[in-house]
Design an enzyme around this catalytic site. Structure first.
Site, PDB file in Angstrom:
ATOM      1  N   ASP A   1      22.584 -10.359 -42.810  1.00 35.98           N
ATOM      2  CA  ASP A   1      23.455 -10.029 -41.672  1.00 35.98           C
ATOM      3  C   ASP A   1      22.860 -11.047 -40.680  1.00 35.98           C
ATOM      4  O   ASP A   1      21.829 -11.225 -40.291  1.00 35.98           O
ATOM      5  CB  ASP A   1      23.245  -8.818 -41.108  1.00 35.98           C
ATOM      6  CG  ASP A   1      24.205  -8.120 -39.966  1.00 35.98           C
ATOM      7  OD1 ASP A   1      24.462  -9.226 -39.205  1.00 35.98           O
ATOM      8  OD2 ASP A   1      24.566  -6.955 -39.857  1.00 35.98           O
ATOM      9  N   HIS A  18      27.457  -9.038 -41.880  1.00 39.82           N
ATOM     10  CA  HIS A  18      27.976  -7.916 -40.709  1.00 39.82           C
ATOM     11  C   HIS A  18      29.395  -7.497 -41.297  1.00 39.82           C
ATOM     12  O   HIS A  18      30.313  -7.580 -40.582  1.00 39.82           O
ATOM     13  CB  HIS A  18      28.013  -8.723 -39.601  1.00 39.82           C
ATOM     14  CG  HIS A  18      27.959  -8.047 -38.372  1.00 39.82           C
ATOM     15  ND1 HIS A  18      26.774  -6.978 -38.100  1.00 39.82           N
ATOM     16  CD2 HIS A  18      28.883  -7.402 -37.256  1.00 39.82           C
ATOM     17  CE1 HIS A  18      27.021  -6.571 -37.008  1.00 39.82           C
ATOM     18  NE2 HIS A  18      28.233  -6.756 -36.342  1.00 39.82           N
ATOM     19  N   SER A  46      27.416  -1.769 -35.668  1.00 39.50           N
ATOM     20  CA  SER A  46      27.244  -2.964 -34.884  1.00 39.50           C
ATOM     21  C   SER A  46      26.812  -2.368 -33.208  1.00 39.50           C
ATOM     22  O   SER A  46      25.864  -1.729 -33.308  1.00 39.50           O
ATOM     23  CB  SER A  46      28.357  -3.781 -34.780  1.00 39.50           C
ATOM     24  OG  SER A  46      28.018  -5.282 -34.190  1.00 39.50           O
TER      25      SER A  46
END
Length: 431
Positions: free
Chosen positions: A379, A409, A294
């Protein structure tokens, strides 16, 4: 298979909203008619929807579906009642490279259960929208030169309660630019020798860190850093207060000034962490990797692009990629600076200009070392369109693991194990 987020080479905390999905009573399963979820531009996609309760198709389910580009207004939506628990959705097609997402919500006993699937249309041809400043390299060369003038002033505090028979664990405190500090958890094998090094950079948020003890036990120097200039061993309430107060909204702080934008100190702090690892007498002098997911995926690419001492990188679902996508009719990357309520505030020439100096796309252009990348198509935090915009411009050797298409995610244990195995093998073999 149970979905869980495990510690290991990469541990990602962002916040509970981005945590891994949990099992739910009603499951909405959406299957595209291509097993690899990939289509040619102009080729139609069809989605087969099945709704299960107790692993049995749920009859007379009320379904609301939407089809459209990720994070954008749907191009098609409808509410229907499925008598047998299934539904065929004609998703249409895309005329340009990108991703088409089908989201289905089942309403059962007053509760909503959601599922989604995302079809890719020639994603390897997606091009960035973000501008690449003509003085990008000069800007960062000057910034690194300014950092080099700052003494490292490394301070190591042993954490006896975290040490093991094989490894010493420290809180590390380094001097960074602008009179700030950069903190992390450093793990060093006790046995005398020379070791490869791993830098782990963090996902978004404000939190303490535990360090990469498991990897250190296998014969690696490891450093897991925070980015906010505060110690990483404080009580959780301290970080909670910071995240709600002084550090609330930090990804947009000073976006109107390229020299004061929040991430300038962060990116340079990652270089400072490499400075320290490279200076250690226990470091083998050759084998150093950076990894994260991320925000940490973004920082991994940034660090590898800026610092040639990094020889490998592993990045999960990188953020901060092609953030101007929203200004060009498609999804941009986290932190979604030009979407929703952020658009009116940030859609100004100075803020748009600053993004060019910090967007991962422009650092990806500088990455020449081997990298292992991993993400899924579902995602919703870091849309795949934004990640491909960065991945596609990387000139160095690269491998994208798309064996886990349904992930959002989050990662499967098998997914993190594959990247861990690859990265540690490179470091140990020096290849």
């Amino acid at each position: 298979m149970k979905r869980c987020l495990i510690p290991g080479l990469l541990l990602i905390w962002v916040n509970t909203a981005l945590a891994q999905p949990v099992e739910r009573l009603v499951k909405v399963v959406i299957t595209p008619n291509h097993a690899n979820w990939l289509y040619k531009v102009g080729e139609p996609v069809k989605f087969a929807v099945s709704v299960y309760r107790n692993n049995v198709l749920l009859k007379n389910a009320r379904l609301r579906y939407e089809v459209g580009l990720e994070k954008m207004e749907p191009m098609k939506k409808e509410t229907v009642v499925s008598k047998d628990g299934t539904l065929a959705v004609d998703g249409g097609t895309l005329r340009t490279a990108g991703f088409l997402r089908c989201v289905v919500t089942a309403e059962v006993d007053g509760k909503e259960y959601r599922g989604l699937t995302t079809a890719g249309f020639e994603p390897e041809t997606i091009k960035p929208t973000v501008a690449n400043p003509t003085d990008f390299n000069t800007f960062w060369d000057n910034a690194k030169a300014d950092l080099a003038k700052v003494p490292m002033d490394a301070r190591m505090t042993l954490l006896p309660e975290r040490c093991t028979e094989l490894t010493n664990v420290y809180q590390l405190n380094l001097q960074n630019v602008n009179n700030s500090r950069f903190y992390g958890i450093l793990c060093i094998p006790k046995k005398e020798g020379k070791y490869p090094a791993i830098l782990r950079v963090p996902g978004a948020g404000v939190r303490p860190y535990g360090g990469m003890l498991a990897e250190a036990e296998k014969g690696f120097i490891t450093l897991e850093v925070g980015i906010h200039g505060v110690p990483v061993t404080l009580e959780p309430v301290v970080y909670d207060n910071l995240s709600r107060g002084a550090l609330n909204g930090y990804p947009a702080a000073n976006l109107d000034d390229r020299d004061r934008y929040y991430y300038k100190r962060v990116y340079l702090g990652c270089i400072r962490a490499v400075d320290f690892l490279a200076s250690m007498p226990q470091y083998d002098g050759q084998n150093l990797a950076v990894t994260g997911g991320s925000q940490g995926g973004a920082l991994s690419i940034v660090t590898a692009g800026l610092d040639k001492r990094v020889k490998w990188l592993g990045a999960y679902y990188p953020a901060l990629c092609d953030v101007t996508g929203y200004l060009n009719g498609r999804a941009g990357g986290w932190p979604h600076l030009f979407a929703g309520d952020n658009l009116a505030y940030n859609n100004k020439p100075d803020r748009i200009k600053t993004t060019g100096y910090y967007d991962v796309v422009n650092f990806a252009r500088l990455v020449t070392v081997p990298g292992y990348y991993s993400w899924g198509y579902n995602d919703e935090t870091c849309p795949p369109t934004s990640m491909y915009a960065a991945y596609n411009v990387i000139p160095g050797p690269k491998m994208l693991d798309t064996d886990y298409l349904e992930t959002g995610h989050w990662t499967y244990p098998e997914q993190t194990e594959k990247m861990t195995t690859w990265l540690l093998a490179q470091l140990k073999g020096g290849k």
